[in-house]
Design an enzyme around this catalytic site. Structure first.
Site, PDB file in Angstrom:
ATOM      1  N   ILE A   2     -26.239  17.560  27.395  1.00 44.92           N
ATOM      2  CA  ILE A   2     -26.450  16.740  26.203  1.00 44.92           C
ATOM      3  C   ILE A   2     -26.059  15.297  26.466  1.00 44.92           C
ATOM      4  CG2 ILE A   2     -25.626  16.356  23.839  1.00 44.92           C
ATOM      5  CD1 ILE A   2     -25.462  19.425  23.587  1.00 44.92           C
ATOM      6  N   TYR A  38     -12.794  28.027  24.738  1.00 44.75           N
ATOM      7  CA  TYR A  38     -13.749  26.918  24.683  1.00 44.75           C
ATOM      8  C   TYR A  38     -13.969  26.480  23.240  1.00 44.75           C
ATOM      9  CZ  TYR A  38     -18.104  24.343  24.629  1.00 44.75           C
ATOM     10  OH  TYR A  38     -19.058  23.386  24.383  1.00 44.75           O
ATOM     11  N   LYS A  82     -13.032  22.742  21.502  1.00 40.21           N
ATOM     12  CA  LYS A  82     -13.971  21.874  20.782  1.00 40.21           C
ATOM     13  C   LYS A  82     -13.525  21.664  19.339  1.00 40.21           C
ATOM     14  CE  LYS A  82     -17.135  20.419  22.504  1.00 40.21           C
ATOM     15  NZ  LYS A  82     -17.265  19.205  23.337  1.00 40.21           N
TER      16      LYS A  82
END
Length: 317
Positions: free
Chosen positions: A29, A186, A190
């Site tokens: 991204i 993970y 975030k």
């Protein structure tokens, strides 16, 4: 007064003269954020651990965007002690040619995800994903704020994840020492980033800063739906055909970049906001979302901030 034009992801406003840093801008991204921002005439700096991968990404951007003003700086978010030197190098890079002594926006995008055990640690002894994705950006922002404050309207854009929507932080085990599961670690790393982005804006407002902080997420963004940018990313015909049914629900990483790009460029985007894809938060053009209930918990955000400050020895705001 003329009405505000409708946002068009394929016809971005001119940003010539502005300077943007994208962490992890060499792949995924982050690459598409950098490519799209470069198309506006802005100077875009890719933060990358690998100078080789950064040069490959720069070549791809220049091939797609003739005349692109694109540069790179070495950035290793897992090495907290290196980040002040990184920002010093960035300042030197922006001063060549002389005249640019500010940063208009940083997109805190870089991140690592571990698919399988075992648990790893950074050189500083932090769990690898929490230490890189969250603590690395926490420290980087601290050192970047003078450059951002020197801009007319500096912005910090933090890229979270839709995966964080179903996660909750364990404030007594931020480093996942007691119970480590890769996917959960993970998602929580975030989520920590997103808490940081919102709390940063509150503290900047309290300090009277002109810098604002915005949080975004890309929704569902798959490699198999992402257009090829060889050699940065190559999508095979088989992958494209196999992923076709998923396109009803999710999208490619080029579209996953849209919320971050809008948060950087659109003056209508305000500090403390959350932006993501329009359709169920998974795909489509960027829109403002209501801040998720658990993200609005300021007590959690404060405790996370204090813990991050104690773990890193810096306080960004």
């Amino acid at each position: 007064m003329s009405p505000t034009p409708r946002w068009n992801v394929r016809r971005l406003p001119d940003a010539e003269g502005r300077v943007f840093l994208v962490t992890g801008g060499n792949a995924g991204i982050g690459y598409f954020v950098a490519e799209q921002l470069a198309s506006t005439g802005a100077t875009v700096v890719l933060g990358s651990r690998s100078s080789v991968r950064a040069e490959v990404a720069l070549a791809s951007i220049r091939a797609r965007v003739p005349g692109a003003r694109a540069k790179a700086v070495r950035l290793d978010l897992a090495d907290l002690s290196s980040l002040r030197t990184t920002v010093d190098s960035l300042a030197d890079l922006l001063a060549d040619p002389p005249g640019v002594e500010h940063l208009d926006a940083v997109v805190l995008n870089a991140g690592i995800a571990l698919d399988d055990p075992p648990r790893g640690e950074t050189g500083d002894g932090h769990e690898l994903m929490f230490g890189t994705n969250h603590l690395g950006h926490f420290v980087l922002t601290h050192w970047l704020l003078p450059l951002l404050a020197a801009a007319p309207a500096g912005r910090v854009v933090t890229t979270g994840s839709f995966a964080a929507k179903s996660e909750r932080l364990d404030l007594d085990d931020l480093q996942s020492r007691e119970d480590y599961r890769p996917q959960r670690a993970y998602g929580r790393s975030k989520l920590a980033q997103m808490y940081f982005g919102l709390e940063l804006d509150r503290r900047l407002r309290a300090a009277g800063s002109t810098v604002v902080s915005v949080v975004v997420h890309p929704g569902g963004a798959l490699d198999s739906l992402t257009p090829s940018r060889p050699p940065v990313h190559v999508r095979t015909t088989g992958a494209r055909l196999g992923a076709a049914p998923a396109a009803l629900l999710v999208q490619g990483k080029d579209a996953g970049a849209w919320p971050a790009v809008r948060a950087v460029l659109d003056p209508a985007v305000g500090g403390g906001q959350l932006w993501g894809p329009r359709v169920f938060g998974l795909r489509g053009e960027p829109r403002r979302e209501t801040v998720w209930d658990h993200l609005a918990d300021r007590a959690v955000a404060t405790r996370l901030w204090d813990a991050s400050r104690d773990l890193t020895g810096v306080d960004p705001a």
